[in-house]
Design an enzyme around this catalytic site. Structure first.
Site, PDB file in Angstrom:
ATOM      1  N   GLY A 128      -2.226   5.642   3.649  1.00 27.09           N
ATOM      2  CA  GLY A 128      -3.256   4.817   4.297  1.00 27.09           C
ATOM      3  C   GLY A 128      -4.594   5.038   3.624  1.00 27.09           C
TER       4      GLY A 128
ATOM      5  N   ARG B 195      -9.430   1.914  13.801  1.00 28.73           N
ATOM      6  CA  ARG B 195      -8.584   1.141  12.871  1.00 28.73           C
ATOM      7  C   ARG B 195      -7.796   2.078  11.958  1.00 28.73           C
ATOM      8  NH1 ARG B 195     -10.039   2.750   7.569  1.00 28.73           N
ATOM      9  NH2 ARG B 195     -11.542   1.347   6.589  1.00 28.73           N
TER      10      ARG B 195
ATOM     11  N   SER C  25     -10.085  16.430   4.335  1.00 25.26           N
ATOM     12  CA  SER C  25     -10.862  16.139   3.128  1.00 25.26           C
ATOM     13  C   SER C  25     -10.377  16.983   1.954  1.00 25.26           C
ATOM     14  CB  SER C  25     -12.343  16.459   3.358  1.00 25.26           C
ATOM     15  OG  SER C  25     -12.769  16.007   4.599  1.00 25.26           O
TER      16      SER C  25
ATOM     17  N   HIS D   2     -13.012  14.865  13.035  1.00 26.83           N
ATOM     18  CA  HIS D   2     -13.403  13.732  13.874  1.00 26.83           C
ATOM     19  C   HIS D   2     -12.261  12.729  14.071  1.00 26.83           C
ATOM     20  CE1 HIS D   2     -15.878  10.528  15.467  1.00 26.83           C
ATOM     21  NE2 HIS D   2     -15.473   9.729  14.511  1.00 26.83           N
ATOM     22  N   GLN D   3     -11.542  12.410  12.984  1.00 29.36           N
ATOM     23  CA  GLN D   3     -10.494  11.380  13.055  1.00 29.36           C
ATOM     24  C   GLN D   3      -9.232  11.835  13.806  1.00 29.36           C
ATOM     25  OE1 GLN D   3     -11.674   7.849  11.856  1.00 29.36           O
ATOM     26  NE2 GLN D   3      -9.531   8.202  12.276  1.00 29.36           N
TER      27      GLN D   3
ATOM     28  N   LYS E 121      -9.241  13.462  -4.312  1.00 31.05           N
ATOM     29  CA  LYS E 121      -8.745  14.040  -3.056  1.00 31.05           C
ATOM     30  C   LYS E 121      -7.218  14.059  -3.104  1.00 31.05           C
ATOM     31  CE  LYS E 121     -12.202  12.774   0.453  1.00 31.05           C
ATOM     32  NZ  LYS E 121     -12.366  11.927   1.650  1.00 31.05           N
TER      33      LYS E 121
ATOM     34  N   THR F   6      -6.777  10.908   2.012  1.00 38.97           N
ATOM     35  CA  THR F   6      -7.185  10.660   0.627  1.00 38.97           C
ATOM     36  C   THR F   6      -7.667   9.231   0.440  1.00 38.97           C
ATOM     37  OG1 THR F   6      -5.652  12.339  -0.151  1.00 38.97           O
ATOM     38  CG2 THR F   6      -6.403  10.736  -1.780  1.00 38.97           C
TER      39      THR F   6
ATOM     40  N   LYS G  30     -17.916  -4.187   5.256  1.00 37.81           N
ATOM     41  CA  LYS G  30     -18.382  -2.981   5.948  1.00 37.81           C
ATOM     42  C   LYS G  30     -19.247  -2.223   4.969  1.00 37.81           C
ATOM     43  CE  LYS G  30     -15.833   0.841   6.867  1.00 37.81           C
ATOM     44  NZ  LYS G  30     -14.954   1.771   7.624  1.00 37.81           N
TER      45      LYS G  30
END
Ligand code: NAD
Length: 321
Positions: free
Chosen positions: A292, A110, A199, A137-138, A226, A221, A67
């Site tokens: 994650g 995902r 973030s 957004h997520q 982060k 993170t 990606k």
């Protein structure tokens, strides 16, 4: 080779297929059948953009690729998503380009699948209250995938920028769950499952706020520096991740490692739980944390499913190279 664009990805991949692909690849990673190559991420000195590659090979699923993309902070002014990426899949037998797949929707679904897989395997079975830290957004993707894993009745949410909360509230209402905006301490006191997806560069959840038995999916993170969780909280919990090497370098557990509160050996790959090698949660009182960090193999697994379904449904565009 095939082209599968963003809109076709939305038509081919739903939450269930993303969940299955991500769960399978986490299992393959833990068995050593699939591995991620070192991540490249560079500030390119143009448009304040961060650009990079995440790649890997899954010998079990026969998926090879990468990606490529990153973060363009000025995109929002152009009406575009700041995160932009494209997935390249190669034929592992010949090295030929097999498919180009839009990476934006796949990244979102995902990432949601990863926290959902962790909830499915690690949260208490009787979890009813979901805490959301983050409303970008997520967040809507994470919320929707999470509430399908347990009998979730209520969402408690906090976000630094309050004006972003109504969009997340809309997602919750559409999904049929109550939504209340609260302070972070309240989320710690009440939630059975918490997802952090911000973030932030400093701890947003402190050790003493979290009630026993909580499962936390720390998803924001993914870069050095982060942070979303108090390192002391990490130090007292049972720890799981997608990939240990990323978790201790660019993931949430980097801070507890640096402070000497945990050792690498305290972290279990979630794939071991999926494969039945590790029991996962062993008591109703323990706090479990899934870090994650986001691995390339997640993108490749879901992109590969998207191509397969798109070809079957005659939705992929075939191009001669
Ligand atoms: P976004 O830009 O749409 O939203 C950012 C969120 O972070 C918002 O809720 C915002 O209010 C909050 N925020 C910003 N600065 C903050 C601070 N200092 N303290 C607390 N909150 C703050 O981004 P997004 O697409 O929703 O992604 C959220 C995070 O998740 C990002 O850090 C992104 O890099 C990360 N991410 C991780 C993965 C993964 O696989 N782990 C995948 C995609 C995104």
């Amino acid at each position: 080779m095939f082209i599968v664009g963003e809109e076709i990805c939305k038509k081919t991949i739903d939450r269930e297929s993303a969940f299955k692909a991500v769960e399978a690849v986490f299992g393959a990673m833990a068995k050593g059948d699939a591995y991620n190559f070192p991540v490249i991420r560079e500030a390119i000195g143009y448009q304040d953009a961060l650009y990079g590659f995440k790649s890997g090979f899954d010998r079990a699923g026969l998926t090879l690729g990468l990606k490529s993309g990153g973060y363009w902070p000025n995109n929002i002014k152009k009406g575009l998503t700041n995160h932009q990426s494209t997935i390249f899949l190669f034929d592992p037998d010949t090295g030929q380009l097999a498919a180009l797949v839009g990476g934006n929707y796949i990244t979102a679904i995902r990432t949601a699948a990863a926290s959902a897989v962790s909830i499915s395997h690690l949260a208490r079975k009787d979890a009813k209250i979901l805490g959301m830290i983050g409303a970008g957004h997520q967040s809507g993707f994470q919320l929707r995938a999470a509430i399908e894993q347990r009998n979730i009745e209520k969402v408690l949410a906090w976000n630094l920028h309050k004006n972003m909360l109504p969009a997340l509230e809309k997602v919750a209402k559409e999904a049929g769950v109550d939504f209340i905006s609260v302070e972070r301490e309240e989320i710690g006191a009440q939630a059975d499952v918490i997802i952090t997806i911000t973030s932030a560069h400093e701890a947003l959840l402190m050790k003493d706020w979290i009630k026993p038995g909580t499962h936390i999916a720390a998803m924001g993170t993914d870069t050095k520096g982060k942070q979303e969780l108090d390192a002391q909280l990490v130090g007292q919990a049972r720890l799981f991740t997608d990939e240990i090497a990323q978790s201790i370098s660019i993931g949430e557990f980097q801070h507890a490692i640096k402070e000497g509160l945990i050792d690498k050996s305290d972290i279990t790959p979630i794939g071991d739980v999926i494969n039945g090698k590790n029991k996962g949660r062993v008591s109703d009182d323990e706090i479990t944390i899934f870090d994650g960090t986001g691995v390339g193999l997640q993108d490749l697994a879901v992109a590969s499913s998207a191509v397969k379904i798109a070809v079957e449904k005659n939705l992929a565009t075939k191009v001669e190279l």
